[in-house]
Design a protein around this motif. Structure first.
Motif, PDB file in Angstrom:
ATOM      1  N   SER A 293       0.833  -1.206   0.000  1.00 38.93           N
ATOM      2  CA  SER A 293       0.000   0.000   0.000  1.00 38.93           C
ATOM      3  C   SER A 293       0.862   1.247   0.000  1.00 38.93           C
ATOM      4  CB  SER A 293      -0.923   0.009   1.227  1.00 38.93           C
ATOM      5  OG  SER A 293      -0.165  -0.010   2.416  1.00 38.93           O
ATOM      6  N   VAL A 294       0.202   2.372  -0.235  1.00 35.90           N
ATOM      7  CA  VAL A 294       0.808   3.699  -0.111  1.00 35.90           C
ATOM      8  C   VAL A 294      -0.097   4.514   0.799  1.00 35.90           C
ATOM      9  CG1 VAL A 294       1.845   3.591  -2.407  1.00 35.90           C
ATOM     10  CG2 VAL A 294      -0.401   4.653  -2.117  1.00 35.90           C
ATOM     11  N   GLY A 295       0.451   5.552   1.415  1.00 32.26           N
ATOM     12  CA  GLY A 295      -0.378   6.367   2.294  1.00 32.26           C
ATOM     13  C   GLY A 295       0.436   7.319   3.125  1.00 32.26           C
ATOM     14  N   PHE A 296      -0.041   7.597   4.331  1.00 29.10           N
ATOM     15  CA  PHE A 296       0.602   8.604   5.167  1.00 29.10           C
ATOM     16  C   PHE A 296       0.267   8.342   6.632  1.00 29.10           C
ATOM     17  CE2 PHE A 296      -3.573  10.049   3.914  1.00 29.10           C
ATOM     18  CZ  PHE A 296      -4.126  10.532   5.091  1.00 29.10           C
ATOM     19  N   ASP A 297       1.117   8.851   7.505  1.00 31.17           N
ATOM     20  CA  ASP A 297       0.880   8.863   8.948  1.00 31.17           C
ATOM     21  C   ASP A 297       0.598  10.294   9.388  1.00 31.17           C
ATOM     22  OD1 ASP A 297       1.461   6.183   8.963  1.00 31.17           O
ATOM     23  OD2 ASP A 297       3.544   6.446   9.637  1.00 31.17           O
ATOM     24  N   LEU A 298      -0.271  10.427  10.368  1.00 30.00           N
ATOM     25  CA  LEU A 298      -0.554  11.736  10.957  1.00 30.00           C
ATOM     26  C   LEU A 298       0.394  11.931  12.137  1.00 30.00           C
ATOM     27  CD1 LEU A 298      -4.467  11.715  10.935  1.00 30.00           C
ATOM     28  CD2 LEU A 298      -2.914  12.618   9.215  1.00 30.00           C
ATOM     29  N   LEU A 299       1.522  12.594  11.865  1.00 32.39           N
ATOM     30  CA  LEU A 299       2.511  12.806  12.908  1.00 32.39           C
ATOM     31  C   LEU A 299       2.085  13.928  13.838  1.00 32.39           C
ATOM     32  CD1 LEU A 299       5.900  12.576  10.978  1.00 32.39           C
ATOM     33  CD2 LEU A 299       4.713  10.778  12.221  1.00 32.39           C
ATOM     34  N   GLN A 300       2.473  13.787  15.116  1.00 31.67           N
ATOM     35  CA  GLN A 300       2.277  14.896  16.039  1.00 31.67           C
ATOM     36  C   GLN A 300       3.259  16.006  15.672  1.00 31.67           C
ATOM     37  OE1 GLN A 300      -0.167  15.029  17.860  1.00 31.67           O
ATOM     38  NE2 GLN A 300      -0.577  13.218  19.080  1.00 31.67           N
ATOM     39  N   PRO A 301       2.867  17.287  15.792  1.00 34.43           N
ATOM     40  CA  PRO A 301       3.756  18.387  15.406  1.00 34.43           C
ATOM     41  C   PRO A 301       5.118  18.316  16.080  1.00 34.43           C
ATOM     42  CG  PRO A 301       1.560  19.202  15.850  1.00 34.43           C
ATOM     43  CD  PRO A 301       1.562  17.765  16.249  1.00 34.43           C
ATOM     44  N   VAL A 302       5.151  17.978  17.378  1.00 32.40           N
ATOM     45  CA  VAL A 302       6.410  17.856  18.105  1.00 32.40           C
ATOM     46  C   VAL A 302       6.339  16.581  18.931  1.00 32.40           C
ATOM     47  CG1 VAL A 302       7.946  18.855  19.818  1.00 32.40           C
ATOM     48  CG2 VAL A 302       6.760  20.350  18.220  1.00 32.40           C
ATOM     49  N   ASP A 303       7.237  15.666  18.673  1.00 32.88           N
ATOM     50  CA  ASP A 303       7.333  14.466  19.502  1.00 32.88           C
ATOM     51  C   ASP A 303       8.195  14.812  20.706  1.00 32.88           C
ATOM     52  OD1 ASP A 303       7.696  12.007  20.665  1.00 32.88           O
ATOM     53  OD2 ASP A 303       7.958  10.953  18.781  1.00 32.88           O
ATOM     54  N   VAL A 304       7.525  15.116  21.836  1.00 29.91           N
ATOM     55  CA  VAL A 304       8.249  15.617  23.001  1.00 29.91           C
ATOM     56  C   VAL A 304       9.211  14.575  23.545  1.00 29.91           C
ATOM     57  CG1 VAL A 304       6.450  17.257  23.625  1.00 29.91           C
ATOM     58  CG2 VAL A 304       6.337  14.932  24.517  1.00 29.91           C
ATOM     59  N   TYR A 305       8.876  13.305  23.439  1.00 28.22           N
ATOM     60  CA  TYR A 305       9.756  12.280  23.985  1.00 28.22           C
ATOM     61  C   TYR A 305      10.996  12.093  23.119  1.00 28.22           C
ATOM     62  CZ  TYR A 305       5.731  11.332  26.896  1.00 28.22           C
ATOM     63  OH  TYR A 305       4.697  11.468  27.777  1.00 28.22           O
ATOM     64  N   GLN A 306      10.816  12.185  21.815  1.00 29.63           N
ATOM     65  CA  GLN A 306      11.984  12.095  20.940  1.00 29.63           C
ATOM     66  C   GLN A 306      12.923  13.271  21.166  1.00 29.63           C
ATOM     67  OE1 GLN A 306      11.121  12.315  16.771  1.00 29.63           O
ATOM     68  NE2 GLN A 306      13.073  11.451  16.162  1.00 29.63           N
ATOM     69  N   GLN A 307      12.369  14.482  21.301  1.00 30.33           N
ATOM     70  CA  GLN A 307      13.207  15.650  21.525  1.00 30.33           C
ATOM     71  C   GLN A 307      13.860  15.600  22.908  1.00 30.33           C
ATOM     72  OE1 GLN A 307      13.112  18.924  19.413  1.00 30.33           O
ATOM     73  NE2 GLN A 307      10.946  19.083  18.927  1.00 30.33           N
ATOM     74  N   SER A 308      13.121  15.127  23.906  1.00 29.72           N
ATOM     75  CA  SER A 308      13.702  15.002  25.242  1.00 29.72           C
ATOM     76  C   SER A 308      14.840  13.994  25.251  1.00 29.72           C
ATOM     77  CB  SER A 308      12.626  14.597  26.249  1.00 29.72           C
ATOM     78  OG  SER A 308      11.609  15.571  26.340  1.00 29.72           O
ATOM     79  N   GLU A 309      14.643  12.880  24.567  1.00 31.87           N
ATOM     80  CA  GLU A 309      15.691  11.860  24.511  1.00 31.87           C
ATOM     81  C   GLU A 309      16.942  12.404  23.828  1.00 31.87           C
ATOM     82  OE1 GLU A 309      16.367   7.306  22.823  1.00 31.87           O
ATOM     83  OE2 GLU A 309      14.483   8.364  22.470  1.00 31.87           O
ATOM     84  N   ARG A 310      16.753  13.167  22.764  1.00 27.63           N
ATOM     85  CA  ARG A 310      17.905  13.742  22.069  1.00 27.63           C
ATOM     86  C   ARG A 310      18.615  14.764  22.938  1.00 27.63           C
ATOM     87  NH1 ARG A 310      15.258  15.941  16.848  1.00 27.63           N
ATOM     88  NH2 ARG A 310      17.284  16.918  16.622  1.00 27.63           N
ATOM     89  N   SER A 311      17.868  15.532  23.737  1.00 23.12           N
ATOM     90  CA  SER A 311      18.512  16.534  24.597  1.00 23.12           C
ATOM     91  C   SER A 311      19.305  15.866  25.724  1.00 23.12           C
ATOM     92  CB  SER A 311      17.457  17.477  25.175  1.00 23.12           C
ATOM     93  OG  SER A 311      16.576  16.787  26.037  1.00 23.12           O
ATOM     94  N   ILE A 312      18.806  14.733  26.252  1.00 23.92           N
ATOM     95  CA  ILE A 312      19.494  14.044  27.343  1.00 23.92           C
ATOM     96  C   ILE A 312      20.866  13.555  26.895  1.00 23.92           C
ATOM     97  CG2 ILE A 312      19.377  12.023  28.856  1.00 23.92           C
ATOM     98  CD1 ILE A 312      16.348  12.375  28.899  1.00 23.92           C
ATOM     99  N   LYS A 313      21.005  13.245  25.610  1.00 22.07           N
ATOM    100  CA  LYS A 313      22.306  12.775  25.116  1.00 22.07           C
ATOM    101  C   LYS A 313      23.395  13.826  25.253  1.00 22.07           C
ATOM    102  CE  LYS A 313      20.155   9.628  21.802  1.00 22.07           C
ATOM    103  NZ  LYS A 313      19.948   9.290  20.369  1.00 22.07           N
ATOM    104  N   TYR A 314      23.008  15.095  25.395  1.00 23.69           N
ATOM    105  CA  TYR A 314      23.999  16.159  25.564  1.00 23.69           C
ATOM    106  C   TYR A 314      24.258  16.467  27.034  1.00 23.69           C
ATOM    107  CZ  TYR A 314      23.628  17.157  20.568  1.00 23.69           C
ATOM    108  OH  TYR A 314      23.670  17.062  19.202  1.00 23.69           O
ATOM    109  N   ALA A 315      23.662  15.701  27.961  1.00 28.48           N
ATOM    110  CA  ALA A 315      23.848  15.976  29.386  1.00 28.48           C
ATOM    111  C   ALA A 315      25.308  15.837  29.794  1.00 28.48           C
ATOM    112  CB  ALA A 315      22.967  15.046  30.215  1.00 28.48           C
TER     113      ALA A 315
END
Length: 468
Positions: A293-315
């Protein structure tokens, strides 16, 4: 002796940094845990609302029975053998795909909440039209013209991923005839969908039948289309501004803005390899029609957990840099900072990420980041001023830390260039530190490091007795 004290203190600071990895790992686990709870919220909403949808079809199905004569050798009791011809009936299905398929979809989205988690859902209005050619039926009859072949009533099948998504039974316009759809696909291993019984048609010559129907389909998070046709056209209009296009073919044309997106696919049976799915359906595995199939996902504008996880890597970078600056001030200003004070500074830097995770679940990620950064740098600015005995130095370190948080936020927003910008940040910090200390005499600094503190205590008594 003083060099020994400095080496011992540096070793203790190194141990403290290792210990601070424990709360960092706990924060990573917290992010994973909260993300899993969000997935549970998705599953909870999916129990009362249709899940991710896939539309496949329609396909034209003609059941038939083929009677074949099989020869079987039978051995008698006296040892003689003879051949017996037995008739065996085989139930089969002729599955035909449209010669032309056109799907137009208009999607209206909204969000449903379960606790603090919001899940995107949608109502899709579909207009499906196209045409079938029955040349495959004529070829089948010519192929078995010397065999006994019995045809049964044809029907049209439409498959969906979640049966609950069909809001109302549509009507089928088949060659200008109005026919009703019935629940279920009438196909093996693919029950979700609908089918419509068709009138009998000629088996002598190939015919072309046009069809169209409108369908209201509900779903959650994603929408997909299995383009089962010789030639397919798919057009989408949606009011969701953050799509992620998925599947085996990307749209040929697409536009995305704050009001939503439009997309257009064009495919053929050659580019889409429809025959493989049809062969699986002929082998009673018709659920395979939904897989390609082809199609699309409705992404959330900001994935807060993904951004939080990326920020923790700079701790670790923030802790190392802060500790290095404190050691530099300790050497240059002849100050004494206790290892416990280093540890408290490291904890304050770590608490920033805990504040970020908790706040971002309730307010916009940008505001959560700003509040957490101001709270952390405000606390550390006051603390730096106290342990360095200088408000100016405290403000200097606090403003530098706030600048780093600002740079980190820019890196978090640049998803595609995050690695490049993070590498440049580390290089810039290291370069600034090296250039700022390139003229220092480290031997002289470490020789005078860590002076003894002046303690207010009484003078020791003399061993000699006072004179009379």
């Amino acid at each position: 002796m003083q060099n020994y004290r400095l080496a011992l203190k540096l070793f203790i600071i190194f141990i403290l940094i290792i210990l601070l990895f424990i709360p960092q790992a706990s924060l990573m686990g917290l992010v994973s845990e909260r993300a899993s709870w969000r997935s549970e919220a998705y599953s909870s909403i999916e129990q009362s609302w249709p899940g991710s949808q896939t539309l496949a079809g329609p396909v034209l199905v003609i059941p038939y029975t083929l009677t074949v004569n099989l020869k079987e050798t039978i051995t008698e009791k006296d040892g003689t053998s003879r051949e017996v011809v037995k008739a065996q009936k085989i139930d089969k299905r002729l599955i035909m795909i449209p010669k032309q398929l056109d799907i137009q979809s208009a999607l209206d989205s909204e969000t449903r909440s379960r606790g603090i988690y919001a899940v995107p859902i949608y109502n899709s209005s579909l207009q499906v039209s196209g045409s079938f050619e029955t040349q495959a039926l004529v070829d089948l009859l010519n192929e078995h013209k010397n065999d006994q072949l019995q045809l049964y009533s044809p029907y049209l099948s439409v498959l969906v991923r979640d049966q609950r998504g069909i809001a109302a039974p549509p009507n089928l316009i088949w060659n200008q005839q109005n026919l009703a759809f019935n629940p279920g696909t009438n196909l093996p291993n693919a029950t979700a969908g609908m089918h419509a019984k068709l009138p009998e048609f000629s088996t002598v010559t190939a015919q072309i039948f046009k069809f169209n129907f409108d369908l209201k389909l509900r779903g959650m998070s994603s929408m997909n289309f299995a383009l089962l046709a010789e030639n397919s056209e798919l057009g989408l209009v949606a009011d969701w501004a953050h799509p992620k296009f998925t599947g085996e073919l990307l749209p040929e044309e697409r536009t995305i803005n704050d009001q939503g997106f439009t997309a257009h696919w064009r495919a053929s049976s050659f580019s889409y390899n429809v025959s493989a799915a049809l062969e699986q359906c002929s082998a009673n595995q018709c659920d395979a029609l939904l897989n390609r199939s082809v199609g699309f996902d409705l992404l959330q504008p900001v994935d807060v957990y993904q951004q939080s996880e990326r920020s923790i890597k700079y701790a670790v970078l923030f802790i190392l840099l802060t500790f290095v600056v404190l050691i530099m001030f300790e050497l240059l200003k002849q100050l004494r900072i206790h290892p416990i004070q280093y540890f408290l500074v490291g904890l304050a830097l770590t608490v920033f990420y805990l504040l970020l995770i908790s706040l971002s679940e309730h307010i916009d990620f940008g505001w959560a980041y700003l509040i957490a950064a101001l709270a952390s740098t405000g606390l550390l600015t006051l603390y730096f001023g106290a342990i360095l005995h200088s408000r100016q130095l405290g403000l200097l370190l606090g403003s530098g830390l706030l600048s780093l948080y600002t740079v980190l936020y820019v890196i978090l927003q640049a998803e595609d260039n995050a690695l490049l910008m993070g590498s440049l940040l580390i290089f810039a910090v290291l370069a600034a530190l090296m250039l700022a200390t390139r003229h220092l005499d480290w031997y002289a600094l470490t020789a005078n490091a860590l002076p003894q503190a002046k303690l207010n205590r009484p003078e020791p008594e003399s061993d000699t007795l006072p004179s009379a």
